[in-house]
Design a protein around this motif. Sequence first.
Motif, PDB file in Angstrom:
ATOM      1  N   LYS A 599       0.690  -1.272  -0.345  1.00  0.00           N
ATOM      2  CA  LYS A 599      -0.054  -0.377  -0.985  1.00  0.00           C
ATOM      3  C   LYS A 599       0.810   0.644  -0.241  1.00  0.00           C
ATOM      4  O   LYS A 599       0.716   2.504  -0.307  1.00  0.00           O
ATOM      5  N   ASN A 602       1.575   2.487  -3.657  1.00  0.00           N
ATOM      6  CA  ASN A 602       0.544   2.547  -3.919  1.00  0.00           C
ATOM      7  C   ASN A 602       0.672   4.206  -3.497  1.00  0.00           C
ATOM      8  O   ASN A 602      -0.202   5.135  -4.652  1.00  0.00           O
ATOM      9  N   ASP A 603       0.809   4.782  -1.964  1.00  0.00           N
ATOM     10  CA  ASP A 603       0.282   5.821  -1.489  1.00  0.00           C
ATOM     11  C   ASP A 603       1.050   7.068  -2.361  1.00  0.00           C
ATOM     12  O   ASP A 603       1.389   8.216  -2.267  1.00  0.00           O
ATOM     13  N   HIS A 607      -0.672   4.757  -8.372  1.00  0.00           N
ATOM     14  CA  HIS A 607      -1.450   2.779  -8.704  1.00  0.00           C
ATOM     15  C   HIS A 607      -0.243   2.959  -9.829  1.00  0.00           C
ATOM     16  O   HIS A 607      -0.436   1.189 -10.260  1.00  0.00           O
ATOM     17  N   GLY A 610       2.693   0.804  -8.998  1.00  0.00           N
ATOM     18  CA  GLY A 610       2.318  -0.501  -8.487  1.00  0.00           C
ATOM     19  C   GLY A 610       1.520  -1.178  -9.159  1.00  0.00           C
ATOM     20  O   GLY A 610       2.430  -2.726  -8.919  1.00  0.00           O
ATOM     21  N   ASP A 611       1.457  -1.147 -10.573  1.00  0.00           N
ATOM     22  CA  ASP A 611       0.850  -2.103 -11.615  1.00  0.00           C
ATOM     23  C   ASP A 611       2.231  -2.366 -11.588  1.00  0.00           C
ATOM     24  O   ASP A 611       2.473  -3.996 -12.069  1.00  0.00           O
ATOM     25  N   ASP A 637      -2.478  -7.392  -4.453  1.00  0.00           N
ATOM     26  CA  ASP A 637      -0.850  -7.542  -3.816  1.00  0.00           C
ATOM     27  C   ASP A 637      -1.171  -9.499  -3.426  1.00  0.00           C
ATOM     28  O   ASP A 637      -0.103  -9.679  -2.727  1.00  0.00           O
TER      29      ASP A 637
END
Length: 981
Positions: A599, A602-603, A607, A610-611, A637
């Motif tokens: 997380k 992403n934060d 995103h 993150g992807d 995840d």
Amino acid sequence: MPVSTPSLRPLTAFVGVFALAAACAGVLIWTLESQDRAEQRSQAADMAGDHVQALQRAIELALSANNALVALVRQGRGSVPQFEEIGTQMLPFYPGIAAMGLSPSGVVRQVVPRQGNEGAMDFDMLHDPQQGTESAHARASGRLTLAGPMELAQGGLGVVGRQPVYLDDEQGQRSFWGFTYVAIRLPDVLAAARLDQLTARGYRYRLWRVRPDNGQEQTIAASAPPAGAGAMSRSLALPNGQWTLGLTPAQGWGAAGVLALRCALGLLFALLMAYLARLLFALKAHERGLADQVAQRISEIQATQQQLRATIDAIPDPLFEIDQDGRYCSVHSQRAELLMGPAEQLIGRNVTEVLPTLAALSVLDVLHEAQAQGWSVGRQIMLDLPDLGPTWFELSAARKPQAAGAKPRIILLSRDITERKRSQEQLQLTAQVFDQSSEAIVIADASHRIVRINRAFSRITGYQESEAVGQSVRLLTMAEAGPDCNADAVYARLARQERWEGESWGRRKDGSGYPQWLSVSSVRDGDANGPITHSITLFRDISLQREAQERIQRLAHFDPLTDLPNRVLLAERTQRQIAQEQARGGQLALLFLDLDHFKNVNDSLGHRIGDILLVAVARRLQSLIGPQDTVSRLGGDEFLLLLPATSAAHAAKVASALLTAVAQPFQIDPYELSTTLSVGIAMCPADGESFDTLYQRADAAMYSAKQSGRNRYGFFTADLQARTARALQIENALRRALERQQFELHYQPQVSLGTGQVVGAEALLRWHHPELGVVAPAEFIPVAENSGQIVALGEWVLHTAAHDAKRWLDMQLPLRAVSVNLSAVQFRHPQLPEMVTRCLQQAGLPARRLELELTEGAAVDDPVAALAMMDQLHDRGVRLSMDDFGTGYSSLSCLKRFQIYKLKIDQSFVRDLDDDANDRAIVSAIIRMAQALGMQTTAEGVETDGQLQFLRAQGCDEGQGYLFSRPLPADAFEAYLRAMK
């Protein structure tokens, strides 16, 4: 015979009407006679009733003397020595009585008057042949009876009323004493009924009764001659029977003179009506002769008109006669709905008043053309009819021959061509659909040679119409024969069935093939059994559909981001592998993988990064497994790894390799990212024999690994299963606990170490479950936080504590404030300030009386948000304290900015104050720091006097612990406060 028939008709009518009139007169006469007789009988009945009532009153008055005699006998207990004197005094009061007496045991012993009744003395009533039966009946019934008429001892006719007397003996038994009786002179009684007046009024009468001993009628009194049959009767009820008075008119029922007069008038009426009928019949015969002559002439005219009307009516379309100015002269139409209005309303009106402007102009043009050249045909107009809507007409007109000097007229025929227009439009529409259809349409003859194609055929195959017409439709639409679709077989079926539809391969002009959906049907001449004249072939290119189906199939079973199998496909493979392992007695492993702290990526980075990291992790995981293994992405995840034919040791080895590989940095420009895994392992068949069971237990093992510090793996164990089941059981029970009122608050006092007075209390939540027993807060609070139920639970605690505190303050008990713990989830809820205000307002508790306790973790996880929330609560007047201070990771820079009123020293530091110098140093430092920051301190878990003395010496403000009191239920805590008051 036929010649005489007309002469018989007046006579027949005369006789028939006479008979009918005579019958009507007879019915009327009979009705009047019936009414007169009914009225006469009603009057006779009323008169008989009046006389019967007078007779009954006279007899009842005389018989009532028996009641007085019975009273005398009972008063004297069967002895009446002064009877003659008393009887003599009674006689004047009962007119009509010839004698009265006493008959003990049925034998006459006393009678008044004595004179004239000597023959009645010692008369035995019960054994007399004539009166014995009635006397015995009176004794048996115990009621008053009336006997007679009979000859009285003193002469003359009379009736005797006997009253049996029963007396009670010394034993209280009733016994028959005898009779009291009165002898009534019949003439005197009948005189009271005034029967002689009936004769004077023209009636015959007869008074009679039915003897009870033989059932025969006995005449009591009658006129001369007496009343005969059909008498109108009225009865009077007497003891031991009834008397009946019957009346008949002396002249009989009805009036013979009136009846004769009525019959004469009825006969006269019948003769008069018969004569009038004969005259009417003769008049009608004359009228019919004249009518026949008129009808004959009219029928000739009507025949000519009907022939003309039949000719006009045979025309199915509207026919109009219109003058040269356009005015309707006549209108004929078999179908009223084809007119713009009722035909009678059109006559006299101009076409410009009836028809729309364009249609009216067209009609006028037709009229002018017909007037000029004698006829006009072919002009079309459209009218919006009221009943049919838009309707098309074709106009034909011709000039009508007229007499010299007459105004010219035109005969206009308006033919309905709506269906023809629709058919034309349908043909045009069909042609447009044929040409513009997105599907290829091929029409072939019976030998399967192409006759016509549409544009879609050329677009799909590349053949133009000139190249296709005349070619075999099989060669153009089916590239090759397959097991499911053979061209020759398909077209051969048309002879046996009307249609075939299915998927096949088509061939383009350039020789390339393509998948197509093909539909072939036949057209027959006439009915369904007629010969085949043509075939219609439709097909469309389904290449895009095939590709879309493949994409949908892949999306249904593969993760779109990482292209790994998804949960659905993994579940299918797992079930298949489980069945294989069960067959050969082997094992398999299911690994649940979760990225740690993903997380944060992403934060912080977004995103998209993150992807990219997830794709990189997926590729690295794929590189580490064998061809028989399957790695799947669940979402987010989370990943699953299926290891068939694997032991627990090999699963642990693979998990270690995965941990090591994923821990290596990932180069994602411009970032170098590092992450770790937490892995849970479930074995089949030890931990389960279905995918869902293995998935659930691998998930539980993964969460256990996370709780143990992350970046590690763990196997599912029985203990873990028990903890998981317990947590699930608690979570399910929590959902209904509030509703079922299973919670209660205990209060632990907070005592001022300086004065020893109670200054506050901490509200502690307790849960008593009927099956689980007492569940510790340390066990159910984390479950409530994870399941989201902590918000509702916390609001109940705050609401209850506020109401309890308000009640105690109203009692003026020694309580300054109440403290309520807030979990981190509650503290982060955006509606917390509004909820606190609402609870305070509902309870009526001032905000300064409420203290909210926060943990260090709740405050320092997001300092900015924590500071904003504290400011809102502080602005509303609520005090905040830091609970369990010293056990977390406190930021002193944040602490000085927080709106904190009090620090609560955790009991882990207080517990060993007597023995541990480090704890003493830490506690002293916390107290000094709080004093420097202007905060109060409260020590938790104070249990000994030594701890109390040390805290008091260091300047700690308040203490809380078993030394002062255990947590108490609300009622017990209230009693505690009363004791401390």
